[in-house]
Design a protein around this motif. Structure first.
Motif, mmCIF file in Angstrom:
data_model
loop_
_atom_site.group_PDB
_atom_site.id
_atom_site.type_symbol
_atom_site.label_atom_id
_atom_site.label_comp_id
_atom_site.label_asym_id
_atom_site.label_seq_id
_atom_site.Cartn_x
_atom_site.Cartn_y
_atom_site.Cartn_z
ATOM 1 N N TRP A 51 -63.200 -44.664 37.886
ATOM 2 C CA TRP A 51 -62.029 -44.135 37.187
ATOM 3 C C TRP A 51 -62.198 -44.267 35.676
ATOM 4 C CZ3 TRP A 51 -58.825 -40.860 39.096
ATOM 5 C CH2 TRP A 51 -58.554 -40.859 40.457
ATOM 6 N N ARG A 52 -62.766 -45.369 35.232
ATOM 7 C CA ARG A 52 -62.967 -45.556 33.792
ATOM 8 C C ARG A 52 -63.894 -44.483 33.226
ATOM 9 N NH1 ARG A 52 -62.464 -49.613 30.038
ATOM 10 N NH2 ARG A 52 -63.973 -49.568 28.332
ATOM 11 N N GLY A 53 -65.004 -44.249 33.908
ATOM 12 C CA GLY A 53 -65.950 -43.250 33.432
ATOM 13 C C GLY A 53 -65.380 -41.843 33.449
ATOM 14 N N ALA A 54 -64.628 -41.516 34.514
ATOM 15 C CA ALA A 54 -64.052 -40.177 34.617
ATOM 16 C C ALA A 54 -62.976 -39.935 33.573
ATOM 17 C CB ALA A 54 -63.486 -39.963 36.022
ATOM 18 N N LEU A 55 -62.214 -40.988 33.248
ATOM 19 C CA LEU A 55 -61.118 -40.832 32.295
ATOM 20 C C LEU A 55 -61.573 -40.947 30.842
ATOM 21 C CD1 LEU A 55 -58.381 -42.918 34.139
ATOM 22 C CD2 LEU A 55 -58.359 -40.441 33.779
ATOM 23 N N LEU A 56 -62.571 -41.775 30.580
ATOM 24 C CA LEU A 56 -62.932 -42.071 29.198
ATOM 25 C C LEU A 56 -64.339 -41.607 28.815
ATOM 26 C CD1 LEU A 56 -61.491 -45.703 28.942
ATOM 27 C CD2 LEU A 56 -60.381 -43.547 28.316
ATOM 28 N N GLY A 57 -65.155 -41.268 29.793
ATOM 29 C CA GLY A 57 -66.531 -40.900 29.502
ATOM 30 C C GLY A 57 -66.654 -39.486 28.969
ATOM 31 N N SER A 58 -67.848 -39.183 28.470
ATOM 32 C CA SER A 58 -68.138 -37.849 27.944
ATOM 33 C C SER A 58 -69.077 -37.142 28.904
ATOM 34 C CB SER A 58 -68.799 -37.965 26.560
ATOM 35 O OG SER A 58 -69.107 -36.694 26.041
ATOM 36 N N TYR A 59 -68.698 -35.948 29.363
ATOM 37 C CA TYR A 59 -69.522 -35.196 30.308
ATOM 38 C C TYR A 59 -69.198 -33.719 30.203
ATOM 39 C CZ TYR A 59 -65.253 -36.282 33.020
ATOM 40 O OH TYR A 59 -63.954 -36.455 33.435
ATOM 41 N N ASP A 60 -70.066 -32.897 30.769
ATOM 42 C CA ASP A 60 -69.950 -31.446 30.633
ATOM 43 C C ASP A 60 -69.182 -30.781 31.762
ATOM 44 O OD1 ASP A 60 -71.795 -30.598 28.256
ATOM 45 O OD2 ASP A 60 -72.933 -32.113 29.341
ATOM 46 N N VAL A 61 -69.225 -31.373 32.950
ATOM 47 C CA VAL A 61 -68.565 -30.752 34.101
ATOM 48 C C VAL A 61 -68.168 -31.848 35.077
ATOM 49 C CG1 VAL A 61 -70.716 -30.373 35.383
ATOM 50 C CG2 VAL A 61 -68.755 -28.886 35.813
ATOM 51 N N PHE A 62 -67.048 -31.639 35.765
ATOM 52 C CA PHE A 62 -66.599 -32.555 36.812
ATOM 53 C C PHE A 62 -66.779 -31.860 38.146
ATOM 54 C CE2 PHE A 62 -63.453 -34.508 39.621
ATOM 55 C CZ PHE A 62 -63.719 -35.853 39.426
ATOM 56 N N HIS A 63 -67.562 -32.460 39.036
ATOM 57 C CA HIS A 63 -67.846 -31.865 40.341
ATOM 58 C C HIS A 63 -67.159 -32.691 41.420
ATOM 59 C CE1 HIS A 63 -71.082 -30.277 43.386
ATOM 60 N NE2 HIS A 63 -69.835 -30.004 43.754
ATOM 61 N N VAL A 64 -66.201 -32.071 42.107
ATOM 62 C CA VAL A 64 -65.440 -32.758 43.137
ATOM 63 C C VAL A 64 -65.824 -32.198 44.508
ATOM 64 C CG1 VAL A 64 -63.455 -31.180 42.952
ATOM 65 C CG2 VAL A 64 -63.127 -33.498 43.848
ATOM 66 N N HIS A 65 -65.887 -33.095 45.490
ATOM 67 C CA HIS A 65 -66.282 -32.700 46.842
ATOM 68 C C HIS A 65 -65.082 -32.754 47.793
ATOM 69 C CE1 HIS A 65 -70.623 -32.508 46.027
ATOM 70 N NE2 HIS A 65 -70.321 -33.395 45.098
ATOM 71 N N TRP A 66 -64.513 -33.905 47.981
ATOM 72 C CA TRP A 66 -63.319 -34.048 48.822
ATOM 73 C C TRP A 66 -62.218 -34.626 47.925
ATOM 74 C CZ3 TRP A 66 -68.222 -35.305 50.704
ATOM 75 C CH2 TRP A 66 -68.663 -34.563 51.804
ATOM 76 N N PRO A 67 -61.465 -33.785 47.246
ATOM 77 C CA PRO A 67 -60.465 -34.302 46.298
ATOM 78 C C PRO A 67 -59.404 -35.170 46.961
ATOM 79 C CG PRO A 67 -60.192 -31.931 46.646
ATOM 80 C CD PRO A 67 -61.489 -32.310 47.278
ATOM 81 N N GLU A 68 -59.212 -35.006 48.266
ATOM 82 C CA GLU A 68 -58.215 -35.825 48.949
ATOM 83 C C GLU A 68 -58.560 -37.315 48.886
ATOM 84 O OE1 GLU A 68 -60.842 -33.906 52.235
ATOM 85 O OE2 GLU A 68 -59.934 -33.349 50.304
ATOM 86 N N ILE A 69 -59.844 -37.629 48.731
ATOM 87 C CA ILE A 69 -60.238 -39.033 48.626
ATOM 88 C C ILE A 69 -59.683 -39.661 47.347
ATOM 89 C CG2 ILE A 69 -62.222 -40.576 48.365
ATOM 90 C CD1 ILE A 69 -63.803 -38.708 50.162
ATOM 91 N N LEU A 70 -59.601 -38.869 46.290
ATOM 92 C CA LEU A 70 -59.123 -39.392 45.010
ATOM 93 C C LEU A 70 -57.648 -39.774 45.056
ATOM 94 C CD1 LEU A 70 -60.848 -36.904 42.524
ATOM 95 C CD2 LEU A 70 -61.602 -39.210 43.161
ATOM 96 N N VAL A 71 -56.864 -39.106 45.899
ATOM 97 C CA VAL A 71 -55.412 -39.323 45.892
ATOM 98 C C VAL A 71 -54.938 -40.193 47.043
ATOM 99 C CG1 VAL A 71 -55.055 -37.128 44.708
ATOM 100 C CG2 VAL A 71 -54.934 -37.195 47.202
ATOM 101 N N ALA A 72 -55.866 -40.679 47.873
ATOM 102 C CA ALA A 72 -55.497 -41.499 49.031
ATOM 103 C C ALA A 72 -55.758 -42.966 48.748
ATOM 104 C CB ALA A 72 -56.276 -41.057 50.266
ATOM 105 N N GLY A 73 -55.066 -43.826 49.488
ATOM 106 C CA GLY A 73 -55.264 -45.267 49.351
ATOM 107 C C GLY A 73 -54.975 -45.957 50.661
ATOM 108 N N HIS A 74 -55.492 -47.191 50.810
ATOM 109 C CA HIS A 74 -55.305 -47.927 52.057
ATOM 110 C C HIS A 74 -53.922 -48.560 52.162
ATOM 111 C CE1 HIS A 74 -59.401 -47.298 53.254
ATOM 112 N NE2 HIS A 74 -59.885 -47.857 52.153
ATOM 113 N N SER A 75 -53.160 -48.512 51.087
ATOM 114 C CA SER A 75 -51.787 -49.006 51.107
ATOM 115 C C SER A 75 -50.949 -48.058 50.260
ATOM 116 C CB SER A 75 -51.708 -50.423 50.548
ATOM 117 O OG SER A 75 -51.972 -50.417 49.150
#
Length: 352
Positions: A51-75
């Protein structure tokens, strides 16, 4: 492939921020091989997800595979935190005008998700600049950009592991056991099959209740072997290569890494009939992909096993169109396409 691309930074590296973290033993090999194929391209750098790298890092493109994983949690609390972070990520990508590329592993949103998760996934979808199709049967929309990149094979991935001789009359199912994978149907059909045959179903069930149900269905038939746990690569190769016929009776099948795993290990596979699997059959050559219409029945199992037994020596399945070197280059081209599309939109907006 374009070579005179604009850079967000002054260095030469084109940085791809992937949506998956540093691989673990349970990570899908597809993701690991994709990262490796991209890393082999001069001037391309792949970053694993934090999360730190995605929010604060510098990159050219964001490649997502299963976006549902990003919004799910075990609680509920963990899910809420991850959903808030996803909102921040999408805002960051919008403000910095960083293109999003998404691989369409599945056609539909997952079932059983919350309204908040569904809304975030729709937002992710609207903000995506380019969608990668893994096969030509994936539907397209006129208002979206697409790239077609076939799912790579697993031959190199499993090459280091010893293979077993196939066991006569052995059916094998392997992989994560979810409701739509149809393992319960396979067990019921097999139990009605007479003769000296066997079935090995191996993989981790998605719930304890599903595991208990499979044990009940298998009880009393000593021809059935259940291994209800995750298989590492060595055990997976050992299990699959003992098959006379791999059976993957999914009720929903659009992109199957399981089918490609079986074919990469030179084992024939029985699949539900649909246009995707018909294309796969035509691609790999005769004698490798068998299909059935309607329900999986004991007759389907018996007939297909007899066909496999009588086929004689044949050439290995042709997987030439699924080499990972080509897949890496095609992904890089897709990233550049998404970057150019983002730049064109910015220019159009500036012109008013």
């Amino acid at each position: 492939m374009p070579s005179n691309r604009r850079r967000r930074r002054t260095n030469d590296s084109f940085v791809v921020q992937q949506s998956f973290p540093v691989p673990r033993p349970t990570t899908n090999p597809y993701l690991v091989m994709l990262a490796s194929s991209l890393d082999s391209i001069a001037g391309v750098t792949v970053r694993n997800f934090t999360w730190r790298g995605a929010l604060l890092g510098s990159y050219d493109v964001f490649h997502v595979h299963w976006p549902e994983i990003l919004v799910a949690g075990h609680s509920p609390l963990k899910a809420l935190v991850r959903q808030a972070l996803t909102v921040l990520l999408l805002l960051r990508l919008a403000v910095t005008r960083t293109p999003i590329v998404r691989t369409l592993h599945n056609l539909e949103l997952p079932s059983g998700i919350s309204g908040r998760e569904r809304a975030l996934l729709r937002l992710f979808e609207r903000q995506t600049d380019l969608f990668i199709r893994l096969n030509p049967e994936t539907p397209v929309r006129d208002d979206r950009q697409y790239a077609l990149i076939p799912h790579g094979h697993y031959r190199d991935w499993f090459a280091a592991y010893p293979q077993r001789e196939s066991v006569e009359g052995r059916f094998v199912y392997f992989g994560l056991i979810r409701r739509y994978k149809g393992v319960d149907t396979l067990l019921d059909a097999f139990r009605q099959l007479p003769g000296d045959v066997s079935l090995h179903a191996a993989g981790r069930p998605s719930t304890v209740e599903r595991a208990d149900d499979l044990r009940r269905r298998a009880a009393g038939d000593d021809r059935i072997d259940l291994t209800l746990e995750f298989l590492d690569d060595g055990r997976l190769v050992d299990t699959v290569t003992q098959a006379s016929l791999v059976v993957l009776p999914y009720t929903e099948m659009h992109n199957s890494g399981g089918a490609l795993t079986a074919l990469s290990l030179c084992r024939p596979v029985l699949l539900p009939a649909n246009p995707v699997n018909e294309r796969l059959n035509a691609e790999v050559g005769p004698g490798w992909v068998y299909q059935y219409h309607g329900a999986l029945t004991p007759e389907v199992l018996a007939t297909t096993l007899a066909e496999v037994a009588s086929r004689g020596p044949i050439a290995p399945p042709c997987l030439d169109a699924r080499e990972w070197r080509a897949a890496g280059l095609l992904h890089y081209s897709a990233y550049l396409q998404a970057t150019n599309a983002q730049a064109i939109r910015q220019l159009d907006a500036a012109r008013g």
